[in-house]
Write a protein that holds these residues in place. Sequence first.
Motif, PDB file in Angstrom:
ATOM      1  N   THR A 116      31.399 127.153  46.556  1.00 38.45           N
ATOM      2  CA  THR A 116      32.293 126.480  45.601  1.00 38.45           C
ATOM      3  C   THR A 116      32.092 126.894  44.147  1.00 38.45           C
ATOM      4  N   ASN A 118      32.431 129.581  42.231  1.00 37.21           N
ATOM      5  CA  ASN A 118      33.492 130.280  41.511  1.00 37.21           C
ATOM      6  C   ASN A 118      34.719 129.402  41.326  1.00 37.21           C
ATOM      7  N   ARG A 119      35.100 128.682  42.367  1.00 33.38           N
ATOM      8  CA  ARG A 119      36.263 127.800  42.257  1.00 33.38           C
ATOM      9  C   ARG A 119      36.013 126.697  41.235  1.00 33.38           C
ATOM     10  N   ARG A 120      34.813 126.125  41.241  1.00 32.78           N
ATOM     11  CA  ARG A 120      34.518 125.063  40.273  1.00 32.78           C
ATOM     12  C   ARG A 120      34.513 125.610  38.848  1.00 32.78           C
ATOM     13  N   TYR A 122      36.251 128.178  37.781  1.00 32.73           N
ATOM     14  CA  TYR A 122      37.665 128.427  37.496  1.00 32.73           C
ATOM     15  C   TYR A 122      38.367 127.125  37.110  1.00 32.73           C
ATOM     16  N   ASP A 123      38.132 126.079  37.890  1.00 32.18           N
ATOM     17  CA  ASP A 123      38.789 124.795  37.637  1.00 32.18           C
ATOM     18  C   ASP A 123      38.300 124.135  36.354  1.00 32.18           C
ATOM     19  N   SER A 176      35.445 136.825  44.366  1.00 30.36           N
ATOM     20  CA  SER A 176      36.135 135.541  44.511  1.00 30.36           C
ATOM     21  C   SER A 176      37.636 135.687  44.347  1.00 30.36           C
ATOM     22  N   LEU A 178      39.314 135.208  41.740  1.00 29.83           N
ATOM     23  CA  LEU A 178      39.857 134.174  40.860  1.00 29.83           C
ATOM     24  C   LEU A 178      39.967 134.614  39.404  1.00 29.83           C
TER      25      LEU A 178
END
Length: 249
Positions: A116, A118-120, A122-123, A176, A178
């Motif tokens: 998670t 990279n997604r976190r 990014y978010d 990722s 992203l």
Amino acid sequence: MMAVMAQLFGEVAGVYDEARPGYPPALVEAIRAYHGGVPGALVEVGAGSGVATRTLRGLGAPMTCVEPDRRMARVLAERFPEVEVVTVPFEEWTPPPGGVPALACALAWHWLDPATRNRRAYDTLTPGGTLAVFGHRYAYVDPAHAAALHEAFESVDPQRFRDRSDDWFHADITDSGLFADVRSVRFRRDVPLDTAAYQRLVRTFSPQLRRPPELRERVLAAVGAAVDGFGGTVVLDLRTTLVLARRPA
């Protein structure tokens, strides 16, 4: 498990800042140039006792530090009263509405949940925001010293710990899918340490903290004897890699 391992360092919160080498001011200049100026705000993830915080303050941005270990967070807050310190794992932290323009992580990216992180990140960022991930690789200027220290570690504890490449997080962030404009900047310094300073540094490494107390002392004695054998000084070939990336606008 990752959160538990990340909190190992609280055992050495008092010496971590003294023992760990800091970061070159040029790192801040590279972040500022990539971002296009001073970010309106900066969040540092896994800030520990503030080794990187001290350098990142040079950006001139208001800072929030997210640190899961209460012992580390206490030291961090005492050293940087002007910084907001949030004592919670990154995975449980709630970013401000709308996100932040810059997110940094020094030597803690591997402690974040790989599924998670990279997604976190990014978010957490605003569109066009900057991600800055960096860390040291500890090598030695003299190959003979490197060999002797390797032998000293193995003579006491032959267990091998996996070593990542200098810029493994470049591939992690790129893969990722992203982020845009992912690039690496590298810095290198010679850092001389006497026997006691090198032993303090070893005390802060995660493999050492995972060992039982009796084995830790034997390791410290072995590496101390090795450095004494060099005349009491070892010179680190300290390699710092900074990976910069952008959340697409």
